[in-house]
Design an enzyme around this catalytic site. Structure first.
Site, PDB file in Angstrom:
ATOM      1  N   LEU A 116      12.172 -19.537  -2.431  1.00  0.00           N
ATOM      2  CA  LEU A 116      11.033 -18.799  -1.876  1.00  0.00           C
ATOM      3  C   LEU A 116       9.770 -18.997  -2.726  1.00  0.00           C
ATOM      4  O   LEU A 116       9.852 -19.011  -3.955  1.00  0.00           O
ATOM      5  CB  LEU A 116      11.385 -17.297  -1.866  1.00  0.00           C
ATOM      6  CG  LEU A 116      10.254 -16.361  -1.459  1.00  0.00           C
ATOM      7  CD1 LEU A 116      10.305 -16.094   0.038  1.00  0.00           C
ATOM      8  CD2 LEU A 116      10.315 -15.037  -2.222  1.00  0.00           C
ATOM      9  N   ASP A 138       0.810  -1.215   0.000  1.00  0.00           N
ATOM     10  CA  ASP A 138       0.000   0.000   0.000  1.00  0.00           C
ATOM     11  C   ASP A 138       0.851   1.275   0.000  1.00  0.00           C
ATOM     12  O   ASP A 138       1.954   1.295   0.521  1.00  0.00           O
ATOM     13  CB  ASP A 138      -0.922  -0.014   1.226  1.00  0.00           C
ATOM     14  CG  ASP A 138      -2.078   0.956   1.072  1.00  0.00           C
ATOM     15  OD1 ASP A 138      -2.362   1.373  -0.072  1.00  0.00           O
ATOM     16  OD2 ASP A 138      -2.703   1.306   2.093  1.00  0.00           O
ATOM     17  N   GLY A 139       0.274   2.320  -0.587  1.00  0.00           N
ATOM     18  CA  GLY A 139       0.914   3.641  -0.536  1.00  0.00           C
ATOM     19  C   GLY A 139       1.546   4.080  -1.849  1.00  0.00           C
ATOM     20  O   GLY A 139       2.214   5.114  -1.907  1.00  0.00           O
ATOM     21  N   HIS A 169       2.546   2.952  -9.024  1.00  0.00           N
ATOM     22  CA  HIS A 169       2.255   1.520  -9.242  1.00  0.00           C
ATOM     23  C   HIS A 169       3.416   0.841  -9.965  1.00  0.00           C
ATOM     24  O   HIS A 169       3.761  -0.301  -9.676  1.00  0.00           O
ATOM     25  CB  HIS A 169       0.968   1.354 -10.044  1.00  0.00           C
ATOM     26  CG  HIS A 169      -0.249   1.805  -9.289  1.00  0.00           C
ATOM     27  ND1 HIS A 169      -0.462   1.491  -7.965  1.00  0.00           N
ATOM     28  CD2 HIS A 169      -1.329   2.552  -9.668  1.00  0.00           C
ATOM     29  CE1 HIS A 169      -1.612   2.028  -7.566  1.00  0.00           C
ATOM     30  NE2 HIS A 169      -2.151   2.684  -8.571  1.00  0.00           N
ATOM     31  N   ARG A 201      -0.321   8.777 -10.110  1.00  0.00           N
ATOM     32  CA  ARG A 201      -0.439   7.572  -9.276  1.00  0.00           C
ATOM     33  C   ARG A 201       0.152   6.343  -9.970  1.00  0.00           C
ATOM     34  O   ARG A 201       0.745   5.469  -9.340  1.00  0.00           O
ATOM     35  CB  ARG A 201      -1.916   7.304  -8.944  1.00  0.00           C
ATOM     36  CG  ARG A 201      -2.556   8.325  -8.032  1.00  0.00           C
ATOM     37  CD  ARG A 201      -4.038   7.980  -7.819  1.00  0.00           C
ATOM     38  NE  ARG A 201      -4.196   6.633  -7.308  1.00  0.00           N
ATOM     39  CZ  ARG A 201      -4.062   6.282  -6.028  1.00  0.00           C
ATOM     40  NH1 ARG A 201      -3.779   7.191  -5.120  1.00  0.00           N
ATOM     41  NH2 ARG A 201      -4.221   5.035  -5.645  1.00  0.00           N
ATOM     42  N   GLU A 252       1.481 -12.352  13.713  1.00  0.00           N
ATOM     43  CA  GLU A 252       1.888 -11.086  14.324  1.00  0.00           C
ATOM     44  C   GLU A 252       1.633  -9.976  13.299  1.00  0.00           C
ATOM     45  O   GLU A 252       1.864 -10.167  12.105  1.00  0.00           O
ATOM     46  CB  GLU A 252       3.383 -11.122  14.679  1.00  0.00           C
ATOM     47  CG  GLU A 252       3.726 -12.124  15.760  1.00  0.00           C
ATOM     48  CD  GLU A 252       3.035 -11.832  17.088  1.00  0.00           C
ATOM     49  OE1 GLU A 252       2.951 -10.655  17.472  1.00  0.00           O
ATOM     50  OE2 GLU A 252       2.571 -12.790  17.731  1.00  0.00           O
ATOM     51  N   SER A 258      -6.901  -5.866  -5.095  1.00  0.00           N
ATOM     52  CA  SER A 258      -7.990  -6.457  -4.320  1.00  0.00           C
ATOM     53  C   SER A 258      -9.276  -6.536  -5.146  1.00  0.00           C
ATOM     54  O   SER A 258      -9.409  -5.838  -6.165  1.00  0.00           O
ATOM     55  CB  SER A 258      -8.248  -5.627  -3.056  1.00  0.00           C
ATOM     56  OG  SER A 258      -8.969  -4.448  -3.377  1.00  0.00           O
ATOM     57  N   SER A 260      -8.065  -4.472   5.162  1.00  0.00           N
ATOM     58  CA  SER A 260      -8.621  -4.286   3.810  1.00  0.00           C
ATOM     59  C   SER A 260      -8.886  -5.617   3.088  1.00  0.00           C
ATOM     60  O   SER A 260      -8.492  -5.801   1.933  1.00  0.00           O
ATOM     61  CB  SER A 260      -7.698  -3.396   2.966  1.00  0.00           C
ATOM     62  OG  SER A 260      -7.510  -2.152   3.599  1.00  0.00           O
ATOM     63  N   GLY A 308       0.157   5.327  -4.553  1.00  0.00           N
ATOM     64  CA  GLY A 308      -0.412   6.587  -5.026  1.00  0.00           C
ATOM     65  C   GLY A 308       0.151   7.769  -4.259  1.00  0.00           C
ATOM     66  O   GLY A 308       0.591   8.775  -4.843  1.00  0.00           O
ATOM     67  N   ARG A 309       0.175   7.654  -2.931  1.00  0.00           N
ATOM     68  CA  ARG A 309       0.669   8.750  -2.097  1.00  0.00           C
ATOM     69  C   ARG A 309       2.162   8.966  -2.308  1.00  0.00           C
ATOM     70  O   ARG A 309       2.649  10.089  -2.302  1.00  0.00           O
ATOM     71  CB  ARG A 309       0.362   8.461  -0.608  1.00  0.00           C
ATOM     72  CG  ARG A 309      -1.081   8.764  -0.232  1.00  0.00           C
ATOM     73  CD  ARG A 309      -1.451   8.136   1.087  1.00  0.00           C
ATOM     74  NE  ARG A 309      -1.609   6.686   0.959  1.00  0.00           N
ATOM     75  CZ  ARG A 309      -1.653   5.853   1.976  1.00  0.00           C
ATOM     76  NH1 ARG A 309      -1.517   6.303   3.206  1.00  0.00           N
ATOM     77  NH2 ARG A 309      -1.815   4.558   1.770  1.00  0.00           N
TER      78      ARG A 309
HETATM   79  C1  IPE Z   1      -5.320  -2.684  -0.091  1.00  0.00           C
HETATM   80  O1  IPE Z   1      -5.030  -1.345  -0.300  1.00  0.00           O
HETATM   81  C2  IPE Z   1      -5.223  -3.444  -1.358  1.00  0.00           C
HETATM   82  C3  IPE Z   1      -3.902  -3.563  -1.941  1.00  0.00           C
HETATM   83  C4  IPE Z   1      -2.811  -3.041  -1.471  1.00  0.00           C
HETATM   84  C5  IPE Z   1      -3.824  -4.337  -3.132  1.00  0.00           C
HETATM   85  P1  IPE Z   1      -6.166  -0.265  -0.584  1.00  0.00           P
HETATM   86  O2  IPE Z   1      -5.474   1.015  -0.782  1.00  0.00           O
HETATM   87  O3  IPE Z   1      -7.046  -0.749  -1.664  1.00  0.00           O
HETATM   88  O4  IPE Z   1      -6.965  -0.312   0.792  1.00  0.00           O
HETATM   89  P2  IPE Z   1      -7.905   0.779   1.461  1.00  0.00           P
HETATM   90  O5  IPE Z   1      -8.929   1.182   0.434  1.00  0.00           O
HETATM   91  O6  IPE Z   1      -7.040   1.930   1.852  1.00  0.00           O
HETATM   92  O7  IPE Z   1      -8.492   0.099   2.650  1.00  0.00           O
HETATM   93  C1  IPE Z   2      -1.485   0.164  -3.398  1.00  0.00           C
HETATM   94  O1  IPE Z   2      -1.281   1.537  -3.475  1.00  0.00           O
HETATM   95  C2  IPE Z   2      -1.686  -0.487  -4.733  1.00  0.00           C
HETATM   96  C3  IPE Z   2      -3.063  -0.931  -4.983  1.00  0.00           C
HETATM   97  C4  IPE Z   2      -4.034  -0.885  -4.139  1.00  0.00           C
HETATM   98  C5  IPE Z   2      -3.321  -1.477  -6.295  1.00  0.00           C
HETATM   99  P1  IPE Z   2      -2.509   2.533  -3.519  1.00  0.00           P
HETATM  100  O2  IPE Z   2      -2.902   2.732  -4.936  1.00  0.00           O
HETATM  101  O3  IPE Z   2      -3.594   2.086  -2.635  1.00  0.00           O
HETATM  102  O4  IPE Z   2      -1.837   3.840  -2.981  1.00  0.00           O
HETATM  103  P2  IPE Z   2      -2.464   4.864  -1.954  1.00  0.00           P
HETATM  104  O5  IPE Z   2      -2.912   4.073  -0.766  1.00  0.00           O
HETATM  105  O6  IPE Z   2      -3.601   5.525  -2.655  1.00  0.00           O
HETATM  106  O7  IPE Z   2      -1.344   5.795  -1.624  1.00  0.00           O
HETATM  107 MG    MG Z   3      -4.061   2.391  -0.706  1.00  0.00          MG
END
Ligand code: IPE
Ligand code: IPE
Ligand code: MG
Length: 242
Positions: free
Chosen positions: A131, A20-21, A37, A33, A207, A65, A196, A23-24
């Site tokens: 792995l 996650d993260g 990715h 964004r 953990e 997801s 999520s 985009g940010r």
């Molecule tokens: C969870 O991240 C899904 C993946 C990293 C693939 P999201 O960014 O979709 O989750 P929420 O919407 O913040 O809960």
């Molecule tokens: C995770 O990064 C990748 C996917 C969910 C596909 P995000 O796209 O959720 O990035 P943020 O959370 O918006 O920063």
């Molecule tokens: Mg996200």
């Protein structure tokens, strides 16, 4: 045991990471964004190799997801190109490190092209002994559990199993993760503190580790920090181990 700076790390067999993260991370750099990715997918290779160096047996990564289809079409279209990128860019390294790749998730919503890519990667790496990289793509834990329940109900219908004989092992063996060791450690980068819809059943005694780093910036060092924290945890599984 992996020794680093005199800390003897307790290496988990199965680690899961919510990627996650992206985009940010990109936004902070004034980039779209999708750039996040792109970098996020490249980081899977780096961290899979790091996990393999640490001696982790299985690494599950949450890459897309069942809820991510709600995003703007452009973003979804971009994310759907990633399996192809993945195949091209990771082939050689994964061969070198003997990494076996498997995919968890629905096979009902992906394009024929992507299904073929996933199948090809799985087939080409299935005999590897290093792995296991479990890429969760169009994965949702609730769907996974519903599918397991349906399969068990069908076994009840056909007389293969009696309702009173159903145990949690029957659920286990119908999940995508059935051939993986129990989940030991779940990591969520990016500062969000939620699951999520990821591995809700498997997380029972895992953990949990949350950190602020965005996934594209999550490094071998970040993984090592999580492993140091994991080593300090006292897993009791409901018992009284000191
Ligand atoms: C969870 O991240 C899904 C993946 C990293 C693939 P999201 O960014 O979709 O989750 P929420 O919407 O913040 O809960
Ligand atoms: C995770 O990064 C990748 C996917 C969910 C596909 P995000 O796209 O959720 O990035 P943020 O959370 O918006 O920063
Ligand atoms: Mg996200």
């Amino acid at each position: 045991m992996f020794k680093k700076r005199n800390v003897e790390l307790n290496i988990p067999k199965h680690v899961a990471i919510i990627l996650d993260g992206n985009g940010r991370w990109a936004k902070k750099r004034g980039m779209p964004r999708t750039y996040g990715h792109q970098r996020g997918v490249e980081n899977i290779r780096k961290i899979a190799i790091a996990a393999s160096d640490f001696g982790i047996k299985a690494l599950s990564v949450y890459a897309f997801s069942t809820e991510n289809w709600k995003r703007p079409k452009d973003e979804v279209d971009f994310l759907m190109k990633l399996p192809g990128e993945f195949e091209k860019k990771f082939k050689d390294d994964f061969k070198k490190y003997d990494i076996k790749v498997m995919f968890s998730g629905r096979k009902t919503h992906l394009s024929q092209e992507n299904l073929e890519i996933l199948e090809r990667i799985t087939k080409n790496t299935k005999d590897r002994k290093g792995l296991i990289l479990n890429i969760c793509f169009d994965y949702g834990s609730k769907t996974e559990i519903v599918e397991a329940c349906k399969a068990i109900a069908s076994d009840v219908n056909s007389g293969k199993i009696k309702i009173e004989d159903i145990t949690s092992k029957d659920i286990d063996k119908h999940l995508y993760t059935k051939d993986l060791p129990d989940l030991d450690l779940l990591i969520r980068p990016s500062g969000e503190v939620r699951l999520s819809n990821f591995l809700l059943w498997q997380v029972a005694y895992a953990e949990l580790y949350f950190c602020k780093t965005y996934w594209p910036a999550f490094s071998k060092k970040s993984l090592e920090k999580a492993l140091i924290e994991y080593t300090k945890r006292n897993r009791r599984f409901g018992g009284l181990k000191s």
